[in-house]
Enzyme design. Structure first.
Site, PDB file in Angstrom:
ATOM      1  N   ASP A  10       5.404  26.916   6.571  1.00 33.03           N
ATOM      2  CA  ASP A  10       4.996  27.717   7.728  1.00 33.03           C
ATOM      3  C   ASP A  10       4.459  29.030   7.156  1.00 33.03           C
ATOM      4  OD1 ASP A  10       5.115  29.013  10.392  1.00 33.03           O
ATOM      5  OD2 ASP A  10       6.863  30.040   9.546  1.00 33.03           O
ATOM      6  N   ASP A  12       3.807  32.574   9.254  1.00 36.97           N
ATOM      7  CA  ASP A  12       4.360  33.830   9.780  1.00 36.97           C
ATOM      8  C   ASP A  12       5.889  33.811   9.791  1.00 36.97           C
ATOM      9  OD1 ASP A  12       1.583  33.505  11.801  1.00 36.97           O
ATOM     10  OD2 ASP A  12       1.854  35.226  10.488  1.00 36.97           O
TER      11      ASP A  12
HETATM   12  C1  XBP Z   1       3.632  32.389  14.309  1.00 38.10           C
HETATM   13  C2  XBP Z   1       2.926  32.505  15.582  1.00 38.10           C
HETATM   14  C3  XBP Z   1       1.533  33.062  15.594  1.00 38.10           C
HETATM   15  C4  XBP Z   1       1.557  34.560  15.286  1.00 38.10           C
HETATM   16  C5  XBP Z   1       0.367  35.267  15.877  1.00 38.10           C
HETATM   17  O1  XBP Z   1       2.989  31.342  13.609  1.00 38.10           O
HETATM   18  O2  XBP Z   1       3.459  32.127  16.600  1.00 38.10           O
HETATM   19  O3  XBP Z   1       1.017  32.844  16.881  1.00 38.10           O
HETATM   20  O4  XBP Z   1       2.702  35.142  15.898  1.00 38.10           O
HETATM   21  O5  XBP Z   1      -0.795  34.680  15.325  1.00 38.10           O
HETATM   22  P1  XBP Z   1       3.807  30.458  12.473  1.00 38.10           P
HETATM   23  P2  XBP Z   1      -2.028  34.312  16.290  1.00 38.10           P
HETATM   24  O6  XBP Z   1       5.228  30.971  12.424  1.00 38.10           O
HETATM   25  O7  XBP Z   1       3.691  29.041  12.984  1.00 38.10           O
HETATM   26  O8  XBP Z   1       3.065  30.712  11.190  1.00 38.10           O
HETATM   27  O9  XBP Z   1      -2.287  35.519  17.164  1.00 38.10           O
HETATM   28  O10 XBP Z   1      -3.165  34.019  15.347  1.00 38.10           O
HETATM   29  O11 XBP Z   1      -1.559  33.124  17.055  1.00 38.10           O
HETATM   30 MG    MG Z   2       6.978  31.179  11.490  1.00 40.51          MG
END
Ligand code: XBP
Ligand code: MG
Length: 254
Positions: A10, A12
């Protein structure tokens, strides 16, 4: 259990702590650009993270936290334009080296590749955000390290739906039990487990109270030789940082 072939990360919260000081700041700068008095503080953003996807998060904010907002134009256009502006601000933040990778990430990715295993990405964020993070932290050549970068709107339903992980498996040509996922949030674990992929958690300040039921183990971070990690729940390990041998051991536990 089949042999481990590829580790899917993953983004973020897992590769880097991008939410509080990255995405949240970018959203707020986009709101200012649009002349809106919305400002998501750390506490409110923690609540909004219950919904994955930036566009979906803006809608969640409007529906559940700002339902009195009146807008004469097309709300779909407003959301899309705000999110496009936010992405520009986020990419600019990454290009200014505002965000670093979490402890152990570079070390473990290198070890995984040196062991002849594959690495991949499955994330809700946009492809441009992933590219900007990898380029700013590892360099443009690192984009080729990943056998698949599955991101954002490439699938119809975002996490906790399994779609992004199912898509990643299909692109890799691997079965779920040949892979291992690193996730940081309840939504992420629900998604990877719905795709039947064994999952390990490295939590963060926004997800420490999340429910990670079904994960093999929950760690505070991946650890480094000089920065011990801790097992917070699930299967314990006998080293103080996560290595490829630990991954193979945990994968065999699943
Ligand atoms: C985390 C999310 C993303 C980010 C914001 O993604 O939910 O939506 O918070 O990015 P992950 P965007 O943990 O799956 O990597 O505004 O580009 O959606
Ligand atoms: Mg994440």
């Amino acid at each position: 259990m089949k042999q481990l072939k590829t580790v899917i990360f993953d983004v973020d919260g897992t590769l880097a702590e991008t939410e509080r000081d990255g995405h949240r700041i970018a959203f707020n700068r986009a709101f200012i650009d649009a002349g809106l008095d919305w400002q998501w503080n750390e506490n409110l953003y923690g609540k909004l993270l219950a919904v994955t996807g930036g566009k979906e998060r803006i809608r969640y904010f409007l529906n559940d936290f700002h339902s009195d907002f009146m807008y004469e134009g097309n709300i779909d256009d407003l959301v899309a334009n705000l999110h496009a502006a936010k992405t520009k601000h986020y990419v600019a933040l990454l290009e200014s080296n505002a965000i670093a990778l979490r402890p152990g990430v570079v070390r473990l990715i290198n070890e995984i590749r040196e062991a002849g295993l594959g690495v991949a990405i499955a994330t809700t964020t946009t492809p441009e955000n992933v590219t900007a993070l990898i380029k700013s932290t590892l360099g443009e050549q690192a984009l080729a390290w990943f056998d698949c970068i599955a991101a954002g709107d490439i699938v119809p339903a975002k996490k906790p739906a399994p779609d992004i992980f199912d898509y990643c498996l299909q692109q890799l040509g691997l079965s779920a039990d040949e892979c291992l996922v690193f996730e940081d949030s309840a939504n992420g674990v629900l998604s990877s487990l719905a795709a039947n992929i064994p999952t390990i958690v490295t939590l963060n300040n926004y997800t420490q109270d999340d429910d990670f039921s079904g994960a093999i183990s929950v760690f505070d971070h991946l650890g480094e030789p000089d920065m011990p990690c801790s097992v917070l729940s699930g299967h314990a390990i006998n080293t103080h940082y996560i290595t490829v041998d630990v991954l193979k051991e945990l994968h065999a536990q699943s």
